[in-house]
Write a protein that holds these residues in place. Structure first.
Motif: not given
Length: 204
Positions: A155-172
């Motif tokens: 997955y990529g957090i900067q693409t549509a993969g962001a829709l999979l993410v609930e939260k992050i802790e740390g450096d985006y």
């Protein structure tokens, strides 16, 4: 902000995401992919050490021919419950990865190498990423988009993969592939980049 650099900079990576992040410094640099295999056998559960080892190899593969440059290399891995999740080799494997990560928190670790003046320095940064509970329709649609196929963990957090993410802790940006704040700190301390004359570097 506008930095200046003491030597020419080479990014030893073909990743468009790392190129985009490094561009935030506003410095000229060239891209020279190292083409180092990422299939190095993991013989330890020291995942951060493994990421640093890969980053070292990628950095040195280019540094050998550019000793008068600043060479920056990086490698990002995804880890959950002692298991390494590389770039998926198929859509089926991508779906497997994402199902296993669904509703759970995993670690994204990026190793970074900086070579200059005959010396290699390496560090790593870890970010915790928590996925939502993924339904099959969303998961299948994301995998079919093709986006997971060139990304660690699928997955990529900067693409549509962001829709999979609930939260992050740390450096985006670490999840994207290059912890730019920490990298900038190291480059400034080494007096390799500065903002103005008299910038308070701490050489080490």
């Amino acid at each position: 902000m506008k930095f200046t650099n003491a030597r020419p900079i080479i990014l030893a990576s073909a990743s468009p995401r790392r190129k985009e992040i490094l561009s935030l410094l506003g410095l000229p640099f060239t891209v020279q992919p190292s083409h180092v295999s990422e299939d190095i056998e993991m013989t330890t559960d020291d995942f951060a050490g493994y990421a640093r080892e890969l980053a070292s190899k990628k950095t040195m593969a280019i540094a050998e021919d550019y000793g008068d440059h600043i060479v920056i290399g990086a490698d990002t891995i995804v880890v959950h419950e002692g298991k390494h999740y590389p770039k998926p080799e198929s859509k089926e494997q991508a779906k497997l990865f994402l199902r296993e990560l669904s509703g759970k928190t995993h670690a994204v670790i990026t190793g970074v190498g900086i070579f200059v003046g005959g010396t290699l320095r390496v560090f790593s940064v870890e970010t915790a990423v928590t996925f939502r509970e993924l339904d099959d329709i969303l998961l299948d649609a994301y995998v079919e988009s093709g986006d997971p196929m060139d990304k660690a963990g699928g997955y990529g957090i900067q693409t549509a993969g962001a829709l999979l993410v609930e939260k992050i802790e740390g450096d985006y940006f670490n999840v994207m592939g290059l912890p730019i704040a920490r990298l900038t700190e190291h480059l400034r301390r080494l007096a390799l980049i500065n903002l103005k004359e008299g910038d308070p570097f701490i050489d080490y």
